[in-house]
Design a protein around this motif. Sequence first.
Motif, PDB file in Angstrom:
ATOM      1  N   ALA A  37      89.757   3.805  38.849  1.00  0.00           N
ATOM      2  CA  ALA A  37      88.338   4.159  38.886  1.00  0.00           C
ATOM      3  C   ALA A  37      87.690   3.549  40.120  1.00  0.00           C
ATOM      4  N   ARG A  38      86.997   4.406  40.864  1.00  0.00           N
ATOM      5  CA  ARG A  38      86.304   3.958  42.069  1.00  0.00           C
ATOM      6  C   ARG A  38      84.819   4.275  41.954  1.00  0.00           C
ATOM      7  N   GLU A  39      84.087   4.033  43.016  1.00  0.00           N
ATOM      8  CA  GLU A  39      82.640   4.245  43.002  1.00  0.00           C
ATOM      9  C   GLU A  39      82.266   5.702  42.748  1.00  0.00           C
ATOM     10  N   ALA A  40      82.941   6.631  43.387  1.00  0.00           N
ATOM     11  CA  ALA A  40      82.570   8.048  43.295  1.00  0.00           C
ATOM     12  C   ALA A  40      83.480   8.864  42.394  1.00  0.00           C
ATOM     13  N   ASP A  41      84.692   8.374  42.120  1.00  0.00           N
ATOM     14  CA  ASP A  41      85.628   9.168  41.349  1.00  0.00           C
ATOM     15  C   ASP A  41      86.656   8.291  40.643  1.00  0.00           C
ATOM     16  N   ALA A  42      87.393   8.921  39.746  1.00  0.00           N
ATOM     17  CA  ALA A  42      88.476   8.255  39.027  1.00  0.00           C
ATOM     18  C   ALA A  42      89.643   9.228  38.949  1.00  0.00           C
ATOM     19  N   PHE A  43      90.841   8.692  38.744  1.00  0.00           N
ATOM     20  CA  PHE A  43      92.043   9.508  38.716  1.00  0.00           C
ATOM     21  C   PHE A  43      92.920   9.134  37.532  1.00  0.00           C
ATOM     22  N   VAL A  44      93.492  10.166  36.893  1.00  0.00           N
ATOM     23  CA  VAL A  44      94.410  10.018  35.771  1.00  0.00           C
ATOM     24  C   VAL A  44      95.526  11.048  35.985  1.00  0.00           C
ATOM     25  N   LYS A  45      96.742  10.685  35.601  1.00  0.00           N
ATOM     26  CA  LYS A  45      97.868  11.610  35.722  1.00  0.00           C
ATOM     27  C   LYS A  45      98.250  12.103  34.335  1.00  0.00           C
ATOM     28  N   ILE A  46      98.166  13.439  34.139  1.00  0.00           N
ATOM     29  CA  ILE A  46      98.497  14.059  32.857  1.00  0.00           C
ATOM     30  C   ILE A  46      99.475  15.195  33.115  1.00  0.00           C
ATOM     31  N   ASP A  47     100.582  15.177  32.408  1.00  0.00           N
ATOM     32  CA  ASP A  47     101.623  16.205  32.543  1.00  0.00           C
ATOM     33  C   ASP A  47     102.045  16.412  33.991  1.00  0.00           C
ATOM     34  N   GLY A  48     102.162  15.333  34.736  1.00  0.00           N
ATOM     35  CA  GLY A  48     102.618  15.407  36.116  1.00  0.00           C
ATOM     36  C   GLY A  48     101.546  15.743  37.140  1.00  0.00           C
ATOM     37  N   ASP A  49     100.335  16.080  36.700  1.00  0.00           N
ATOM     38  CA  ASP A  49      99.248  16.415  37.617  1.00  0.00           C
ATOM     39  C   ASP A  49      98.243  15.268  37.695  1.00  0.00           C
ATOM     40  N   VAL A  50      97.873  14.897  38.909  1.00  0.00           N
ATOM     41  CA  VAL A  50      96.843  13.882  39.101  1.00  0.00           C
ATOM     42  C   VAL A  50      95.492  14.587  39.025  1.00  0.00           C
ATOM     43  N   ILE A  51      94.681  14.179  38.062  1.00  0.00           N
ATOM     44  CA  ILE A  51      93.389  14.816  37.808  1.00  0.00           C
ATOM     45  C   ILE A  51      92.278  13.922  38.318  1.00  0.00           C
ATOM     46  N   ARG A  52      91.353  14.528  39.041  1.00  0.00           N
ATOM     47  CA  ARG A  52      90.204  13.799  39.608  1.00  0.00           C
ATOM     48  C   ARG A  52      88.988  14.000  38.719  1.00  0.00           C
ATOM     49  N   PHE A  53      88.256  12.919  38.491  1.00  0.00           N
ATOM     50  CA  PHE A  53      87.015  12.924  37.728  1.00  0.00           C
ATOM     51  C   PHE A  53      85.891  12.466  38.653  1.00  0.00           C
ATOM     52  N   ALA A  54      84.731  13.054  38.503  1.00  0.00           N
ATOM     53  CA  ALA A  54      83.565  12.641  39.287  1.00  0.00           C
ATOM     54  C   ALA A  54      82.781  11.593  38.500  1.00  0.00           C
ATOM     55  N   ALA A  55      82.306  10.578  39.191  1.00  0.00           N
ATOM     56  CA  ALA A  55      81.530   9.518  38.543  1.00  0.00           C
ATOM     57  C   ALA A  55      80.182  10.053  38.091  1.00  0.00           C
TER      58      ALA A  55
END
Length: 166
Positions: free
Chosen positions: A83-101
């Motif tokens: 988790a960073r200031e503007a976004d966060a990242f999680v890996k699900i089923d081999g794909d890295v998914i980006r989330f917006a803060a």
Amino acid sequence: MRWAVILCLGAALASCGDELTDAERAEQDRELAERVREANDQAPPLIEVVPEPLLYPDMEANDLFGLACSYAPGTSMGARVIAREADAFVKIDGDVIRFAADPGSRELPANSRSLYNGREYSLRLQIDGKRTDDTNGSAFYEGTVWLRDRWDRVIYQGAGTVSCGA
């Protein structure tokens, strides 16, 4: 499938030889609309997910270096969330998914946020417990992560170590 039900009901109504009064037609339309609403409000079965560790190639490909908080479940050292200031990242089923803060959410250490939103999931982070520092300038906490689906159902919850720093 929902449309098939609607078409079948419409065909059944059209095939009736009896003329309906306006009040009867309005009542049938209301009942049909209510059935359609109920069908559309049904959430699909809950599918739980388990985030995978974000490995060095994932971090390199998504430029995940710098000031951030990394969440690892239990006693594992493999970060499941960065988790960073503007976004966060999680890996699900081999794909890295980006989330917006969510800029209106609570600010956590390392300028991270307590809520992040994505297309299919939302991510909530909580930091608990005391802070301990290491010699490299990172701070360690206890934390909890919740991953929710688009119907706001918890599909993953994990607690473990949170490392915040550069």
